[in-house]
Design a protein around this motif. Structure first.
Motif, PDB file in Angstrom:
ATOM      1  N   LYS A 279      21.740  68.680   4.489  1.00 23.70           N
ATOM      2  CA  LYS A 279      21.204  68.516   3.134  1.00 23.70           C
ATOM      3  C   LYS A 279      21.360  67.071   2.667  1.00 23.70           C
ATOM      4  O   LYS A 279      20.482  66.532   1.979  1.00 23.70           O
ATOM      5  CB  LYS A 279      21.925  69.460   2.175  1.00 23.70           C
ATOM      6  N   SER A 280      22.469  66.446   3.043  1.00 25.81           N
ATOM      7  CA  SER A 280      22.697  65.052   2.673  1.00 25.81           C
ATOM      8  C   SER A 280      21.689  64.135   3.358  1.00 25.81           C
ATOM      9  O   SER A 280      21.198  63.172   2.759  1.00 25.81           O
ATOM     10  CB  SER A 280      24.127  64.633   3.060  1.00 25.81           C
TER      11      SER A 280
ATOM     12  N   ILE B 159      23.605  60.271  -3.483  1.00 26.38           N
ATOM     13  CA  ILE B 159      23.332  61.471  -2.679  1.00 26.38           C
ATOM     14  C   ILE B 159      24.138  62.648  -3.203  1.00 26.38           C
ATOM     15  O   ILE B 159      23.621  63.756  -3.355  1.00 26.38           O
ATOM     16  CB  ILE B 159      23.673  61.208  -1.197  1.00 26.38           C
ATOM     17  N   ALA B 160      25.416  62.409  -3.510  1.00 21.29           N
ATOM     18  CA  ALA B 160      26.284  63.467  -4.019  1.00 21.29           C
ATOM     19  C   ALA B 160      25.776  63.988  -5.364  1.00 21.29           C
ATOM     20  O   ALA B 160      25.763  65.206  -5.609  1.00 21.29           O
ATOM     21  CB  ALA B 160      27.715  62.942  -4.165  1.00 21.29           C
ATOM     22  N   LYS B 161      25.339  63.072  -6.245  1.00 22.29           N
ATOM     23  CA  LYS B 161      24.820  63.476  -7.556  1.00 22.29           C
ATOM     24  C   LYS B 161      23.551  64.308  -7.401  1.00 22.29           C
ATOM     25  O   LYS B 161      23.361  65.314  -8.091  1.00 22.29           O
ATOM     26  CB  LYS B 161      24.533  62.235  -8.405  1.00 22.29           C
TER      27      LYS B 161
ATOM     28  N   VAL C  38      30.575  64.874   0.668  1.00 23.40           N
ATOM     29  CA  VAL C  38      29.393  64.291   1.314  1.00 23.40           C
ATOM     30  C   VAL C  38      29.824  63.315   2.412  1.00 23.40           C
ATOM     31  O   VAL C  38      29.269  63.313   3.514  1.00 23.40           O
ATOM     32  CB  VAL C  38      28.504  63.573   0.278  1.00 23.40           C
ATOM     33  N   VAL C  39      30.830  62.486   2.112  1.00 20.98           N
ATOM     34  CA  VAL C  39      31.337  61.530   3.109  1.00 20.98           C
ATOM     35  C   VAL C  39      31.858  62.266   4.335  1.00 20.98           C
ATOM     36  O   VAL C  39      31.542  61.924   5.484  1.00 20.98           O
ATOM     37  CB  VAL C  39      32.461  60.661   2.500  1.00 20.98           C
TER      38      VAL C  39
ATOM     39  N   ILE D 281      29.018  64.559  11.620  1.00 18.88           N
ATOM     40  CA  ILE D 281      27.896  64.610  12.566  1.00 18.88           C
ATOM     41  C   ILE D 281      27.543  63.225  13.087  1.00 18.88           C
ATOM     42  O   ILE D 281      26.548  63.063  13.785  1.00 18.88           O
ATOM     43  CB  ILE D 281      26.649  65.256  11.933  1.00 18.88           C
ATOM     44  N   SER D 282      28.355  62.222  12.724  1.00 22.15           N
ATOM     45  CA  SER D 282      28.081  60.878  13.215  1.00 22.15           C
ATOM     46  C   SER D 282      28.538  60.747  14.662  1.00 22.15           C
ATOM     47  O   SER D 282      29.450  61.439  15.107  1.00 22.15           O
ATOM     48  CB  SER D 282      28.786  59.830  12.348  1.00 22.15           C
ATOM     49  N   GLU D 283      27.902  59.865  15.389  1.00 23.89           N
ATOM     50  CA  GLU D 283      28.217  59.679  16.808  1.00 23.89           C
ATOM     51  C   GLU D 283      29.528  58.913  16.959  1.00 23.89           C
ATOM     52  O   GLU D 283      29.725  57.879  16.322  1.00 23.89           O
ATOM     53  CB  GLU D 283      27.098  58.901  17.493  1.00 23.89           C
ATOM     54  N   PRO D 284      30.460  59.398  17.776  1.00 19.98           N
ATOM     55  CA  PRO D 284      31.728  58.682  17.965  1.00 19.98           C
ATOM     56  C   PRO D 284      31.499  57.288  18.549  1.00 19.98           C
ATOM     57  O   PRO D 284      30.572  57.081  19.328  1.00 19.98           O
ATOM     58  CB  PRO D 284      32.490  59.568  18.965  1.00 19.98           C
ATOM     59  N   VAL D 285      32.324  56.337  18.141  1.00 19.64           N
ATOM     60  CA  VAL D 285      32.225  54.972  18.645  1.00 19.64           C
ATOM     61  C   VAL D 285      33.184  54.810  19.829  1.00 19.64           C
ATOM     62  O   VAL D 285      34.347  55.195  19.754  1.00 19.64           O
ATOM     63  CB  VAL D 285      32.589  53.954  17.541  1.00 19.64           C
ATOM     64  N   SER D 286      32.685  54.255  20.904  1.00 19.55           N
ATOM     65  CA  SER D 286      33.516  54.026  22.078  1.00 19.55           C
ATOM     66  C   SER D 286      34.552  52.945  21.794  1.00 19.55           C
ATOM     67  O   SER D 286      34.274  51.962  21.096  1.00 19.55           O
ATOM     68  CB  SER D 286      32.642  53.597  23.261  1.00 19.55           C
TER      69      SER D 286
END
Length: 257
Positions: A125-126, A146-148, A157-158, A164-169
């Protein structure tokens, strides 16, 4: 799969409407002219069957069908945001590669870390809200905006977007100058690393003070996982003797350290 007879992401697929091409174009014109949320929702709902038809191509990969559906809807929203009415192309023709591309990116970058269903829903949704606000205001929305828009807490929201963000190597380069590359790993410190290293040296030195029998008992007890009875049987002494030698050796090690 009979998607028209099931509920996916809370949507009863048997009740989905299908819009005519002329209706889609009319709604797109209204959206681009007025930013109407009602028209946008109607256009999204009128193309959910198209999303269902696209995700069938990706349904044999073991992914959650709800996840694929929601990612497909994100692709649909991007198609709505970017569709050029001056081009002579059918909206559905433009949508399919947009939806497919979004699904491929999701499958490519899929995070194996399990995230709760409610957190995933908020994340999707975000993402949708971000696309909508970006198109509406022509600038990148803040997390607060976005939260509002969603009526959610900023912290939620954060957390959802990070989930779902991609992990950083650790070996991702962050800076390079004259061939001297700085990696993410180089920016992470371990305040206990020196202490742990010194403790290990002290432990090794303390163990050197033990005799061969004591070293053998500790090795069998703590590295091989044997009981005192098993150690006693193996080296030919009583369990009480093993217990006494073990305690003595540990006490001496503690004293040395």
């Amino acid at each position: 799969m009979a998607y028209n007879k099931v509920v996916i992401s809370g949507v009863n697929t048997s009740k989905l409407t299908v819009l005519k091409e002329s209706e889609k174009i009319a709604l797109l014109k209204e959206i681009q002219a007025t930013g109407s949320k009602e028209a946008r929702d109607k256009l999204i709902n009128g193309n959910l069957r198209l999303v269902l038809s696209v995700i069938q191509r990706f349904s044999n990969r073991g992914e959650d069908i709800d996840d694929l559906f929601q990612i497909g809807v994100v692709g649909l929203i991007k198609a709505i945001n970017n569709f050029d009415l001056t081009k002579e192309v059918r909206f559905s023709t433009y949508c399919v590669p947009m939806i497919s591309g979004e699904l491929r990116r999701f499958l490519r970058d899929y995070n194996p870390i399990k995230v709760s269903r409610s957190l995933k829903d908020l994340a999707y949704k975000s993402m949708q809200a971000k696309e909508f606000l970006l198109t509406k205001n022509q600038k990148e929305p803040t997390v607060e905006e976005i939260a509002k828009y969603l009526g959610a807490d900023r912290s939620e929201v954060v957390l959802a977007l990070e989930s779902i963000s991609e992990p950083v190597s650790l070996y991702e380069p962050v800076y390079s100058d004259s061939g001297d590359t700085l990696y993410v790993l180089d920016q992470i410190g371990d305040k206990n690393s020196v202490e742990n290293w010194l403790d290990e040296i002290s432990l090794r030195e303390a163990i050197k003070t033990l005799n061969s029998r004591e070293k053998n008992i500790l090795y069998m007890r703590f590295f091989q996982g044997k009981t005192q009875v098993e150690v006693a049987d193996e080296i030919g002494i009583s369990q009480a003797q093993v217990s006494r030698l073990e305690k003595g050796a540990l006490s001496r090690i503690k004293g040395e350290i």
